[in-house]
Design a protein around this motif. Structure first.
Motif, short mmCIF file in Angstrom:
data_model
loop_
_atom_site.label_atom_id
_atom_site.label_comp_id
_atom_site.label_asym_id
_atom_site.label_seq_id
_atom_site.Cartn_x
_atom_site.Cartn_y
_atom_site.Cartn_z
N LYS A 106 92.05 -67.80 -48.10
CA LYS A 106 92.92 -67.13 -49.07
C LYS A 106 93.62 -68.16 -49.96
O LYS A 106 93.68 -68.01 -51.19
CB LYS A 106 93.94 -66.28 -48.32
CG LYS A 106 94.94 -65.58 -49.22
CD LYS A 106 95.95 -64.81 -48.39
CE LYS A 106 97.02 -64.16 -49.30
NZ LYS A 106 98.06 -63.48 -48.52
N ARG A 107 94.14 -69.23 -49.35
CA ARG A 107 94.86 -70.24 -50.13
C ARG A 107 93.92 -70.96 -51.10
O ARG A 107 94.31 -71.28 -52.23
CB ARG A 107 95.52 -71.25 -49.19
CG ARG A 107 96.66 -70.64 -48.37
CD ARG A 107 97.38 -71.70 -47.56
NE ARG A 107 98.45 -71.11 -46.75
CZ ARG A 107 99.33 -71.79 -46.03
NH1 ARG A 107 99.27 -73.13 -46.03
NH2 ARG A 107 100.26 -71.19 -45.33
N LEU A 108 92.71 -71.24 -50.66
CA LEU A 108 91.76 -71.91 -51.55
C LEU A 108 91.43 -71.02 -52.75
O LEU A 108 91.39 -71.49 -53.89
CB LEU A 108 90.48 -72.24 -50.79
CG LEU A 108 90.56 -73.36 -49.74
CD1 LEU A 108 89.24 -73.49 -49.01
CD2 LEU A 108 90.95 -74.68 -50.40
N THR A 109 91.18 -69.74 -52.49
CA THR A 109 90.85 -68.81 -53.57
C THR A 109 91.98 -68.69 -54.57
O THR A 109 91.76 -68.66 -55.79
CB THR A 109 90.50 -67.42 -52.99
OG1 THR A 109 89.43 -67.57 -52.04
CG2 THR A 109 90.06 -66.47 -54.07
N GLU A 110 93.21 -68.62 -54.07
CA GLU A 110 94.37 -68.49 -54.95
C GLU A 110 94.71 -69.81 -55.65
O GLU A 110 95.39 -69.81 -56.68
CB GLU A 110 95.58 -68.02 -54.15
CG GLU A 110 95.44 -66.60 -53.61
CD GLU A 110 96.60 -66.21 -52.71
OE1 GLU A 110 97.37 -67.11 -52.31
OE2 GLU A 110 96.72 -65.00 -52.37
N GLY A 111 94.20 -70.94 -55.11
CA GLY A 111 94.56 -72.25 -55.65
C GLY A 111 93.63 -72.74 -56.73
O GLY A 111 93.85 -73.83 -57.27
N VAL A 112 92.57 -71.98 -57.06
CA VAL A 112 91.66 -72.40 -58.12
C VAL A 112 91.57 -71.31 -59.17
O VAL A 112 92.13 -70.23 -59.02
CB VAL A 112 90.25 -72.71 -57.54
CG1 VAL A 112 90.31 -73.87 -56.56
CG2 VAL A 112 89.67 -71.48 -56.86
N ARG A 113 90.84 -71.60 -60.24
CA ARG A 113 90.68 -70.63 -61.32
C ARG A 113 89.76 -69.49 -60.89
O ARG A 113 88.97 -69.63 -59.95
CB ARG A 113 90.09 -71.32 -62.56
CG ARG A 113 90.91 -72.49 -63.08
CD ARG A 113 90.11 -73.30 -64.10
NE ARG A 113 88.91 -73.89 -63.50
CZ ARG A 113 88.06 -74.67 -64.15
NH1 ARG A 113 88.26 -74.94 -65.44
NH2 ARG A 113 87.00 -75.17 -63.53
N GLU A 114 89.87 -68.36 -61.60
CA GLU A 114 89.01 -67.22 -61.29
C GLU A 114 87.54 -67.56 -61.50
O GLU A 114 86.66 -66.99 -60.86
CB GLU A 114 89.38 -66.01 -62.16
CG GLU A 114 90.71 -65.36 -61.79
CD GLU A 114 90.95 -64.08 -62.57
OE1 GLU A 114 90.03 -63.66 -63.30
OE2 GLU A 114 92.04 -63.52 -62.47
#
Length: 471
Positions: free
Chosen positions: A369-377
């Motif tokens: 979850k943190r990785l997904t939220e920490g990069v661009r879409e």
């Protein structure tokens, strides 16, 4: 191979030859039944066979080009020796057929169901059979349907017996012959009604069209499937109802998956089997259409599941192996740069050992979850294996890639609250850059990022290490 010889073999063959069915052209009375067998039982092949002294001759066929075989390889040679239907769920497991060349060949027979066809005196002439190249079981309803269709073929044989009997008596009694003709007409009409009833009650849509694509027949399933009543559909071009671009190419041997149009304009995926007929000099086509919406949905779901990590719901290694070459191709086309971040968690094993695998699973989900939220879409995060993750950053400069990697390290280092415990882990990240003009494969690019990740671990963990340029 051996085959059963019936006690009444002589009488059986005499009856077969007297009926004069061997080596005769195809006939609609038999062909309608074999077509219905393939549709109602959803099998690729159905035949009406006659067992001669040394051969099996095929009177009607759907799904095979064979016209005859030797009797010693014929499944139907065993069917005629039975008093009940012969059902072989897997021929490779049946000692009677396991070595049969029709079974051992590529795409050979695996499933067989046969209904004996007998004269009015009980002499077995052949069988109505359903064949598949996959093992399967028949439901009770399917077996009953096959028996009913076998009874229709048997009725046809009995009618011909009666016709022959009356023919022999014709000179003695013309009145009897006329009565027989009337009886035959009535029975043919009854059999036609029976066939129409089967077609009308079939689950699949049935449409008959002439050589100008004008609808001649339209069953209830077609009305339900496409929204046009039988009255509305009859005598109209099928292009106005189902196929705006005309009927797709196909025949009874090769089903076609195609998108038909419903009355409201919505597309409907269907599998089509087409049988061309020539009756009294007129060309007709019978279309059997099966709704495959659910099948396609299941296929899409299976395809998605095959590329999705069950625990984190991130793309898995297989999905990454497909995505990375595409990203490299876009990089070459757009003349930009691509960064591959290979991440391994520091301290994950300790969490597993101390708090159990359930806690470890929760930790991996939170990291995802943190990785997904920490990069661009537009960036891509995948779970590689275990506690390893890969991030693809497209159209990114070297400095930006390293900065994003350090931000992700800081994000992962923040305490993670699980059910009843708070844990701390960190991440080591290797960053490999790919630029147009570099001769490097996707696996080589991943390998450079992986090596850089191990260098980051050796440098003290919770580090980011840039990979060396490719040699």
């Amino acid at each position: 191979m051996n085959f059963p010889i019936l006690p009444d073999e002589e009488a059986r063959l005499a009856a077969l030859y007297e009926l004069a069915l061997l080596d005769t052209p195809e006939e609609p009375a038999f062909d309608r039944v074999t077509r219905l067998v393939t549709q109602l039982l959803n099998v690729p092949t159905s035949t009406v066979t006659l067992i001669d002294a040394k051969r099996q001759w095929i009177k009607s066929r759907v799904g095979t080009e064979l016209s005859e075989t030797s009797r010693d390889v014929a499944f139907c040679a065993y069917t005629i020796a039975e008093t009940a239907p012969l059902v072989v769920e897997d021929a490779r497991e049946d000692p009677r057929f396991a070595d049969n060349p029709l079974v051992t060949q590529a795409d050979g027979v695996r499933f067989y169901a046969g209904i004996p066809l007998r004269t009015s005196k009980g002499l077995a002439l052949g069988s109505l059979c359903a064949v598949d190249t996959r093992p399967r079981r028949l439901s009770e309803a399917q077996l009953d349907a096959l028996k009913d269709l076998g009874a229709i073929v048997t009725d046809e044989i009995h009618l011909r017996e009666r016709f022959l009997f009356e023919k022999h008596r014709r000179e003695a009694s013309q009145a009897s012959l006329e009565a027989l003709h009337l009886d035959l007409e009535n029975q043919i009409e009854r059999r036609t009604r029976e066939l129409n009833l089967v077609i009308e009650s079939a689950y699949d849509a049935y449409v008959s069209i002439d050589d100008n694509d004008i609808v001649l027949d339209w069953n209830s399933a077609a009305a339900t499937m496409f929204g046009w009543s039988r009255k509305e559909a009859l005598a109209r071009p099928i292009q106005q109802l189902v196929f705006p671009d005309g009927v797709p190419e196909g025949d009874h041997k090769t089903p076609v998956t195609y998108y038909a149009a419903c009355r409201d304009g919505s597309p409907l995926p269907v599998e089509i089997r087409i049988k061309a007929l020539d009756i009294d000099g007129k060309s007709l086509r019978s279309l059997f259409l099966h709704d495959v919406t659910e099948r396609l949905q299941l296929e899409r779901l299976r395809d998605q599941q095959a590329r999705e990590d069950v625990l984190t719901l991130l793309p898995n290694r297989r999905a990454l192996d497909e995505r990375l070459p595409e990203a490299m191709a876009r990089t070459r086309r757009q003349q930009t740069a691509l960064a591959v971040l290979f991440m391994d968690l520091d301290g994950f094993k300790a969490v597993n050992d101390l708090h159990g695998h359930s806690a470890g699973d929760g930790l991996l989900r939170e990291v995802a979850k943190r990785l997904t939220e920490g990069v661009r879409e537009t960036d891509y995060v995948a779970r590689w294996a275990g506690d390893e993750f890969v991030v693809l950053l497209e159209s990114v400069a070297s400095e930006a890639a390293e900065r994003i990697a350090r931000q992700l390290v800081e994000t992962i280092e923040k305490p993670i609250r699980l059910a009843d415990v708070e844990v701390d882990v960190s991440a080591s990240i290797g960053v490999a850059l790919y630029k147009p003009g570099v001769d490097e494969t996707a696996q080589e690019l991943l390998k450079r990022a992986d090596v850089a990740m191990y260098n980051a671990k050796h440098n003290g963990k919770a580090q980011v290490c840039m990979a060396d340029a490719p040699a």
